[in-house]
Design a protein around this motif. Sequence first.
Motif, mmCIF file in Angstrom:
data_model
loop_
_atom_site.group_PDB
_atom_site.id
_atom_site.type_symbol
_atom_site.label_atom_id
_atom_site.label_comp_id
_atom_site.label_asym_id
_atom_site.label_seq_id
_atom_site.Cartn_x
_atom_site.Cartn_y
_atom_site.Cartn_z
ATOM 1 N N PHE A 170 2.145 1.830 -3.402
ATOM 2 C CA PHE A 170 1.047 2.370 -4.206
ATOM 3 C C PHE A 170 0.928 3.877 -3.983
ATOM 4 O O PHE A 170 0.824 4.647 -4.940
ATOM 5 N N PHE A 171 0.964 4.313 -2.723
ATOM 6 C CA PHE A 171 0.895 5.742 -2.421
ATOM 7 C C PHE A 171 2.072 6.485 -3.050
ATOM 8 O O PHE A 171 1.906 7.560 -3.641
ATOM 9 N N HIS B 153 -6.934 4.974 3.506
ATOM 10 C CA HIS B 153 -6.328 5.876 2.528
ATOM 11 C C HIS B 153 -6.241 5.226 1.148
ATOM 12 O O HIS B 153 -6.467 5.884 0.127
ATOM 13 N N GLU B 154 -5.924 3.945 1.113
ATOM 14 C CA GLU B 154 -5.867 3.255 -0.171
ATOM 15 C C GLU B 154 -7.244 3.246 -0.825
ATOM 16 O O GLU B 154 -7.378 3.537 -2.027
ATOM 17 N N HIS B 155 -8.271 2.942 -0.060
ATOM 18 C CA HIS B 155 -9.640 2.923 -0.591
ATOM 19 C C HIS B 155 -10.021 4.300 -1.143
ATOM 20 O O HIS B 155 -10.575 4.405 -2.244
ATOM 21 N N LYS C 41 0.839 -1.206 0.000
ATOM 22 C CA LYS C 41 0.000 0.000 0.000
ATOM 23 C C LYS C 41 0.871 1.253 0.000
ATOM 24 O O LYS C 41 0.572 2.225 -0.704
#
Length: 100
Positions: free
Chosen positions: A34-35, A68-70, A31
Amino acid sequence: MPSSRWLNADKSPFQLTFVNQVKRCAEMSRKLRFFKDQISKAGLLGSIRPVSQPDIELEELEFQLGEHEHELIEMNSNSERLRQSYNELLEFKMVLQKGF
């Protein structure tokens, strides 16, 4: 197929818990990558130095990263829909301009 319990018969409960924690940390690491990729795509610079914060529990960090990912995935989806709508409207505008 043998059950995982049999495969791990020589492992203590602590070792099995440790494996699950490592898997959770690996998912949180994914994650964070990803950010980082999203920040780079947006042309933003990351923090030069880490911000000092109090210790955070693993569960809380995991929860916050998931939230935050969602949100970021939803924002990306909305951004893509807006881009498509904009392009369609731009195309309609050009058709109308050519027609008059």
